[in-house]
Design a protein around this motif. Structure first.
Motif, short mmCIF file in Angstrom:
data_model
loop_
_atom_site.label_atom_id
_atom_site.label_comp_id
_atom_site.label_asym_id
_atom_site.label_seq_id
_atom_site.Cartn_x
_atom_site.Cartn_y
_atom_site.Cartn_z
N GLU A 164 0.52 22.70 -2.47
CA GLU A 164 0.13 22.60 -3.87
C GLU A 164 -0.16 21.17 -4.32
OE1 GLU A 164 2.54 24.39 -2.64
OE2 GLU A 164 2.20 26.44 -3.33
N GLU A 165 0.28 20.17 -3.56
CA GLU A 165 0.11 18.81 -4.06
C GLU A 165 -0.38 17.77 -3.07
OE1 GLU A 165 3.65 16.99 -5.63
OE2 GLU A 165 4.79 17.17 -3.78
N LEU A 173 8.94 18.72 -3.13
CA LEU A 173 8.87 20.12 -3.56
C LEU A 173 8.22 21.04 -2.54
CD1 LEU A 173 7.71 19.82 -7.25
CD2 LEU A 173 9.92 20.62 -6.41
N ALA A 204 4.79 0.99 0.32
CA ALA A 204 5.36 1.98 -0.60
C ALA A 204 5.19 3.37 0.01
CB ALA A 204 4.65 1.90 -1.95
N PRO A 205 6.30 3.98 0.43
CA PRO A 205 6.19 5.31 1.05
C PRO A 205 6.18 6.43 0.02
CG PRO A 205 8.47 4.56 1.12
CD PRO A 205 7.68 3.48 0.42
N VAL A 206 5.45 7.49 0.30
CA VAL A 206 5.65 8.73 -0.45
C VAL A 206 5.58 9.88 0.54
CG1 VAL A 206 3.24 9.14 -1.14
CG2 VAL A 206 5.10 10.02 -2.53
N MET A 207 6.58 10.76 0.45
CA MET A 207 6.63 11.95 1.27
C MET A 207 6.30 13.14 0.36
SD MET A 207 8.04 9.67 3.15
CE MET A 207 8.66 9.22 4.77
N ALA A 208 5.38 13.99 0.77
CA ALA A 208 5.07 15.20 0.01
C ALA A 208 4.41 16.15 0.98
CB ALA A 208 4.13 14.88 -1.15
N HIS A 209 4.86 17.40 1.02
CA HIS A 209 4.37 18.33 2.03
C HIS A 209 3.96 19.68 1.46
CE1 HIS A 209 8.62 19.37 1.61
NE2 HIS A 209 8.25 20.59 1.94
N ALA A 210 4.01 19.85 0.13
CA ALA A 210 3.62 21.15 -0.43
C ALA A 210 2.10 21.27 -0.44
CB ALA A 210 4.17 21.31 -1.84
N TRP A 234 3.88 23.68 6.74
CA TRP A 234 3.64 22.25 6.89
C TRP A 234 2.32 22.00 7.61
CZ3 TRP A 234 7.49 18.04 6.18
CH2 TRP A 234 8.60 18.46 5.43
N GLU A 248 -3.77 15.96 -3.95
CA GLU A 248 -3.68 14.97 -5.03
C GLU A 248 -2.93 13.73 -4.57
OE1 GLU A 248 -2.86 16.31 -9.33
OE2 GLU A 248 -2.47 18.11 -8.13
N MET A 249 -1.90 13.94 -3.75
CA MET A 249 -1.10 12.79 -3.32
C MET A 249 -1.89 11.89 -2.40
SD MET A 249 1.81 11.60 -4.19
CE MET A 249 3.23 12.68 -4.55
N GLU A 264 6.76 5.28 -7.55
CA GLU A 264 7.24 4.04 -8.14
C GLU A 264 6.69 3.84 -9.54
OE1 GLU A 264 7.65 0.42 -5.69
OE2 GLU A 264 6.53 1.59 -4.23
N ILE A 312 -4.29 9.35 -3.98
CA ILE A 312 -3.83 8.08 -4.56
C ILE A 312 -3.21 7.16 -3.49
CG2 ILE A 312 -3.48 8.97 -6.90
CD1 ILE A 312 -0.46 9.19 -6.30
N PRO A 315 0.82 -1.23 0.00
CA PRO A 315 0.00 0.00 0.00
C PRO A 315 0.85 1.27 0.00
CG PRO A 315 0.06 -0.95 2.19
CD PRO A 315 0.70 -1.96 1.29
N LEU A 316 0.36 2.26 -0.71
CA LEU A 316 1.04 3.56 -0.74
C LEU A 316 0.65 4.36 0.51
CD1 LEU A 316 2.82 5.40 -2.60
CD2 LEU A 316 0.68 6.41 -3.42
#
Lengths: 275, 275, 275
Positions: B52-53, C71, B44-50, B75, B56-57, C143, B60, B20-21
């Protein structure tokens, strides 16, 4: 002047026993490694950089570590607020002028921080200390192109200017205070410069030692002596196994935690001016 | 109420199978280690802190992890946007209130996040859970000065307040839900607190488990049980070799990936209220 | 077209000998690992992201690496300033479009960066390269869900568009230039994707090689060949010891530093179009 291996070991023991809280506003590259180094040493790290909370955080910490390795304006403002608060509470400030001389923004920031509050200790490589002291220097990004001995006069000048302690790290680590009292440490290994953050971890560790030892020159000698011996021992251990700098990074943390007193005593190479 | 070792192992297998993401907005100190822990676990890691996104992140991702360890205003805004979006999509939010009680900025931020969206799970040490729950607590920067048992009532109160699950980690990990259903886990080792980010990794792992197991209390028990056994096993392994906390950091990642089912079953020490 | 294993080894030796300064504006997750990878390789990393200093920093560096993994607006502005300066000084820019296609903010940022200055090299996984090239792609956070071969046409199109080199990494690494000159590398191991930052480290290493080898296609092949062989060798070594991806992370750093020429020659699996 005397400072014995027993004095240094007592400082190491004091850090382990009291687990001082060290508040670091440091760079993004070394943050994790520094926190792990402080934990392995027996101290308690806290990282916090918001202007909204740095004053409260430094108020509960035993020392404040400022590292300018990856600056940005909000962080500089936070460093100033934290420094001012630390000074008002008489808590030691340790400054690591990473990359001093490489850009005018770094130089300007250092000047502003020094106006805000006098650090108890500044630690850098020869290029950085020469730059902060006002002398010309050759910096390659964040690496020094000078030996630490080349910066000894700059260190003494700077120590007088801040009324504190200056540490020039290199093959020989030099720690001097405003009166010219100077220690020379000859442990360590060149491989330590092939890991990011060993210099920055040294600075963080100085923070931990100043939180338990009010003679900040001595605290700095103790921190640098311990890390130097640990790094030298760890390098020998990984080289015996044909391992490299990745393994060294881990072995240093292991040795920060587990270095036996006997091994430390056997290895320490320290001389003091006047010796 | 029943929850068997087989149930927990099935959850571990489900994470490995579906990868899992997990979207984390987390602190700067642990970001890399958390990503590696999730990868070793099979997620599955994803780091995103803007700002602006983040919406959307999170759209998913299978879960959203919020960790306030190194706050700053942009933040916090991003966390709020992501939390609101996650709530609108019915995705689980896991909150780690690092250092709650240490500064008013942290306390205020937690309050704002709880208003924005109810987390499925909150995980913290005893001091943090007591602070978030509204009780007084003693925090030393980001370390707890209390045992987890001292926070059990606070945890139950908080679980009702958020209509979700609360985990108090410590020598005993306690996981309780809004109905008072409670699991006690007694694996782990004190050395785990000498590595930065094991608590934060626990929270990230809870995110991975909630993405594959819709009973979030069970998902939390499974995550904490797995990490506890892994940490205990890893500590024993490094101690056998006279290694320290640096090596432990690495061994935990190895064991998150490779822990055999048999070893897990043999070691798990879990009890449930009513047992 | 010819490119021999000797050519590649000469490039590795040139990096070690000249220790080029690589300025990275990269993501928060991989910053430390990338710095350590560059140091282990023999290069000199510097991270700096403040708009106030990136132009001065890139002016003293041998290459600029831009990585959009985490970003935020101020960082995008800094990347633009640094890219413009690098272009004016004819220094190679290496772009890593992490997570391209995952959010519109990432896509927009990539477009803006490409307008500002043409990168010498773009490196990404198949999904990312397809996305940047303007084709549809399936991304799972950061990924790829595609094999690198699926992106070969996209890579060629993109290489012509930027008048430079494009690298698609995957089980087979594909490096192509604007004329369609293409290398295929078949080293590496799937476990490398279970460590955060190996892709990003590849990009950072390409930066180091472009700083010493002005044929940027060749520099990219050399960097990817070296990392591929190192990763494959390191994985085999840790698997022999029943270790996992935590140990692999460390072993890769060791092998980046210590890989013997003979081992490299024996393992390299490269083919060129037309061979």
């Amino acid at each position: 002047m005397t400072l014995s291996v027993q004095d240094i070991w007592n400082d190491v023991a004091a850090v382990r026993k009291t687990a001082p809280l060290v508040h670091s506003i440091t760079n993004l590259v070394v943050m994790s490694y520094n926190a792990n180094a402080l934990l392995a040493l027996g101290a308690a790290p806290v990282m916090a950089h918001a202007r909204e909370e740095v004053e409260e955080m430094v108020a509960i910490a035993g020392a404040l570590v400022l590292n300018i390795g990856t600056l940005q304006p909000e962080w500089v403002e936070a460093m100033k607020l934290a420094a001012k608060k630390a000074a008002s509470l008489n808590k030691p400030i340790i400054l690591d002028p990473v990359g001093a001389g490489a850009t005018s923004y770094r130089n300007r920031t250092i000047t502003e921080l020094l106006v805000m509050a006098k650090p108890a200790v500044i630690r850098g490589n020869a290029s950085e200390i020469m730059s902060v002291s006002g002398l010309d220097s050759a910096t390659k990004g964040v690496e020094s192109l000078q030996s630490s001995e080349a910066a000894i006069d700059a260190a003494k000048t700077l120590a007088r200017k801040i009324d504190g302690t200056v540490c020039v790290s290199g093959a020989t680590d030099i720690i001097t205070d405003k009166n010219g009292k100077t220690a020379f440490l000859q442990n360590g290994h060149p491989w330590m410069t092939k890991i990011t953050g060993t210099g920055c971890s040294a600075t963080a560790m100085i923070g931990a030692f100043t939180a338990v030892q009010s003679d900040y020159w001595r605290a700095t000698v103790s921190a640098m002596a311990y890390l130097g011996v640990v790094g030298e021992f760890a390098t020998e251990e990984v080289q015996k196994k044909n391992q490299g700098v990745g393994s060294l990074q881990i072995k240093i943390l292991d040795a920060l935690q587990l270095m036996p007193e006997k091994e430390f005593r056997k290895r320490l190479k320290m001389s003091l001016n006047g010796d």
